[in-house]
Design a protein around this motif. Sequence first.
Motif, PDB file in Angstrom:
ATOM      1  N   TYR A   1       0.858  -1.189   0.000  1.00 22.12           N
ATOM      2  CA  TYR A   1       0.000   0.000   0.000  1.00 22.12           C
ATOM      3  C   TYR A   1       0.890   1.234   0.000  1.00 22.12           C
ATOM      4  N   GLN A   2       0.451   2.251  -0.684  1.00 20.31           N
ATOM      5  CA  GLN A   2       1.110   3.539  -0.583  1.00 20.31           C
ATOM      6  C   GLN A   2       0.612   4.195   0.697  1.00 20.31           C
ATOM      7  N   VAL A   3       1.505   4.843   1.432  1.00 20.55           N
ATOM      8  CA  VAL A   3       1.153   5.488   2.698  1.00 20.55           C
ATOM      9  C   VAL A   3       1.782   6.870   2.746  1.00 20.55           C
ATOM     10  N   GLU A   4       1.288   7.707   3.639  1.00 21.87           N
ATOM     11  CA  GLU A   4       1.806   9.070   3.769  1.00 21.87           C
ATOM     12  C   GLU A   4       2.990   9.159   4.721  1.00 21.87           C
TER      13      GLU A   4
ATOM     14  N   LEU B   1       7.122 -12.589  11.112  1.00 25.65           N
ATOM     15  CA  LEU B   1       6.490 -11.639  10.189  1.00 25.65           C
ATOM     16  C   LEU B   1       6.986 -10.222  10.458  1.00 25.65           C
ATOM     17  N   PHE B   2       7.200  -9.487   9.368  1.00 25.57           N
ATOM     18  CA  PHE B   2       7.762  -8.155   9.482  1.00 25.57           C
ATOM     19  C   PHE B   2       6.954  -7.139   8.684  1.00 25.57           C
ATOM     20  N   LEU B   3       6.864  -5.946   9.233  1.00 19.23           N
ATOM     21  CA  LEU B   3       6.321  -4.804   8.516  1.00 19.23           C
ATOM     22  C   LEU B   3       7.500  -4.169   7.795  1.00 19.23           C
ATOM     23  N   VAL B   4       7.347  -3.947   6.495  1.00 23.99           N
ATOM     24  CA  VAL B   4       8.430  -3.375   5.699  1.00 23.99           C
ATOM     25  C   VAL B   4       7.940  -2.088   5.058  1.00 23.99           C
ATOM     26  N   GLN B   5       8.745  -1.042   5.204  1.00 26.59           N
ATOM     27  CA  GLN B   5       8.473   0.212   4.503  1.00 26.59           C
ATOM     28  C   GLN B   5       9.570   0.412   3.478  1.00 26.59           C
ATOM     29  N   TYR B   6       9.145   0.561   2.225  1.00 25.08           N
ATOM     30  CA  TYR B   6      10.073   0.794   1.123  1.00 25.08           C
ATOM     31  C   TYR B   6       9.848   2.215   0.624  1.00 25.08           C
TER      32      TYR B   6
ATOM     33  N   ARG C   1     -12.802  -5.057   6.877  1.00 17.64           N
ATOM     34  CA  ARG C   1     -13.078  -5.054   8.315  1.00 17.64           C
ATOM     35  C   ARG C   1     -11.926  -4.430   9.094  1.00 17.64           C
ATOM     36  N   LEU C   2     -10.694  -4.802   8.745  1.00 18.23           N
ATOM     37  CA  LEU C   2      -9.534  -4.255   9.449  1.00 18.23           C
ATOM     38  C   LEU C   2      -9.325  -2.772   9.133  1.00 18.23           C
ATOM     39  N   LEU C   3      -9.597  -2.379   7.902  1.00 19.92           N
ATOM     40  CA  LEU C   3      -9.497  -0.959   7.553  1.00 19.92           C
ATOM     41  C   LEU C   3     -10.465  -0.145   8.403  1.00 19.92           C
ATOM     42  N   LYS C   4     -11.698  -0.614   8.491  1.00 16.26           N
ATOM     43  CA  LYS C   4     -12.718   0.096   9.275  1.00 16.26           C
ATOM     44  C   LYS C   4     -12.345   0.139  10.758  1.00 16.26           C
ATOM     45  N   ALA C   5     -11.858  -0.975  11.272  1.00 11.70           N
ATOM     46  CA  ALA C   5     -11.496  -1.057  12.694  1.00 11.70           C
ATOM     47  C   ALA C   5     -10.404  -0.055  13.059  1.00 11.70           C
ATOM     48  N   HIS C   6      -9.579   0.317  12.096  1.00 10.84           N
ATOM     49  CA  HIS C   6      -8.470   1.228  12.383  1.00 10.84           C
ATOM     50  C   HIS C   6      -8.678   2.615  11.806  1.00 10.84           C
ATOM     51  N   GLY C   7      -9.886   2.883  11.311  1.00  7.11           N
ATOM     52  CA  GLY C   7     -10.196   4.225  10.815  1.00  7.11           C
ATOM     53  C   GLY C   7      -9.420   4.590   9.566  1.00  7.11           C
ATOM     54  N   LEU C   8      -9.086   3.597   8.757  1.00  9.85           N
ATOM     55  CA  LEU C   8      -8.330   3.845   7.538  1.00  9.85           C
ATOM     56  C   LEU C   8      -9.246   3.819   6.325  1.00  9.85           C
ATOM     57  N   GLY C   9      -8.890   4.596   5.335  1.00  8.19           N
ATOM     58  CA  GLY C   9      -9.574   4.557   4.062  1.00  8.19           C
ATOM     59  C   GLY C   9      -8.680   3.893   3.035  1.00  8.19           C
ATOM     60  N   LEU C  10      -9.285   3.471   1.942  1.00 11.20           N
ATOM     61  CA  LEU C  10      -8.534   2.860   0.850  1.00 11.20           C
ATOM     62  C   LEU C  10      -8.821   3.642  -0.417  1.00 11.20           C
TER      63      LEU C  10
ATOM     64  N   LEU D   1      -3.420   3.703   1.490  1.00 13.03           N
ATOM     65  CA  LEU D   1      -4.123   3.724   2.765  1.00 13.03           C
ATOM     66  C   LEU D   1      -4.141   5.170   3.233  1.00 13.03           C
ATOM     67  N   THR D   2      -5.340   5.667   3.530  1.00 10.59           N
ATOM     68  CA  THR D   2      -5.461   7.031   4.023  1.00 10.59           C
ATOM     69  C   THR D   2      -5.751   6.968   5.513  1.00 10.59           C
ATOM     70  N   GLY D   3      -5.017   7.742   6.253  1.00 10.68           N
ATOM     71  CA  GLY D   3      -5.146   7.762   7.700  1.00 10.68           C
ATOM     72  C   GLY D   3      -3.770   7.905   8.313  1.00 10.68           C
ATOM     73  N   GLN D   4      -3.745   7.911   9.624  1.00  7.69           N
ATOM     74  CA  GLN D   4      -2.489   8.122  10.338  1.00  7.69           C
ATOM     75  C   GLN D   4      -1.563   6.914  10.224  1.00  7.69           C
ATOM     76  N   ALA D   5      -0.267   7.184  10.202  1.00 12.41           N
ATOM     77  CA  ALA D   5       0.731   6.112  10.096  1.00 12.41           C
ATOM     78  C   ALA D   5       0.579   5.116  11.242  1.00 12.41           C
ATOM     79  N   ARG D   6       0.270   5.592  12.444  1.00 11.98           N
ATOM     80  CA  ARG D   6       0.094   4.697  13.601  1.00 11.98           C
ATOM     81  C   ARG D   6      -1.049   3.719  13.337  1.00 11.98           C
ATOM     82  N   ALA D   7      -2.128   4.185  12.717  1.00 16.31           N
ATOM     83  CA  ALA D   7      -3.264   3.315  12.393  1.00 16.31           C
ATOM     84  C   ALA D   7      -2.868   2.277  11.349  1.00 16.31           C
TER      85      ALA D   7
END
Length: 162
Positions: free
Chosen positions: A17-20, A80-85, A114-123, A131-137
């Motif tokens: 996903y592209q993120v801010e 499992l790892f979260l990777v930011q490129y 469901r997970l997007l909604k649970a974390h207040g993220l948009g697609l 993913l639109t929303g805060q990086a922490r989310a």
Amino acid sequence: MRRLAALLFVLLLPACYQVEGDTVAPAASVRVDGVKDGRYRRPDGVEVRVTWNAAEKQYDVATPDGPTGKARAARLAPGLFLVQYVDAARLTLMAAPKGDDVALYFAAKEAEPRLLKAHGLGLKPGPINALTGQARAVVDFFKDLAVSGEFVEGEKLVYLGA
């Protein structure tokens, strides 16, 4: 040409996903056991060299034409790892070493909304879904995804040697 190759690579990865914002802070970045420095073949067939840069706590990624970007990894769950490129865009995905290769994972079709909604993220759909929303989310979205097990293995970065 490098940007085009990078874009083609991204288009083949439903896992990213592209993120801010930063989803993996430099202080949280770790070298992943099982990920070797060396040459890898991306899903689009392009060969890249991945090298751990201890001074910057991140991986340097380059094609034979030169640098393409930087990657940081943080542990999400065992194995499992979260990777930011970061290159022309800022991308986030979930990955894990699998033998000598690196497997990329994406949310199961039923779990993603469901997970997007649970974390207040948009697609925001696009060539690269954003993913639109805060990086922490975004981080919390991936943590819950990892713990839930509601993800599917996708493409791999195939290790070619040193």
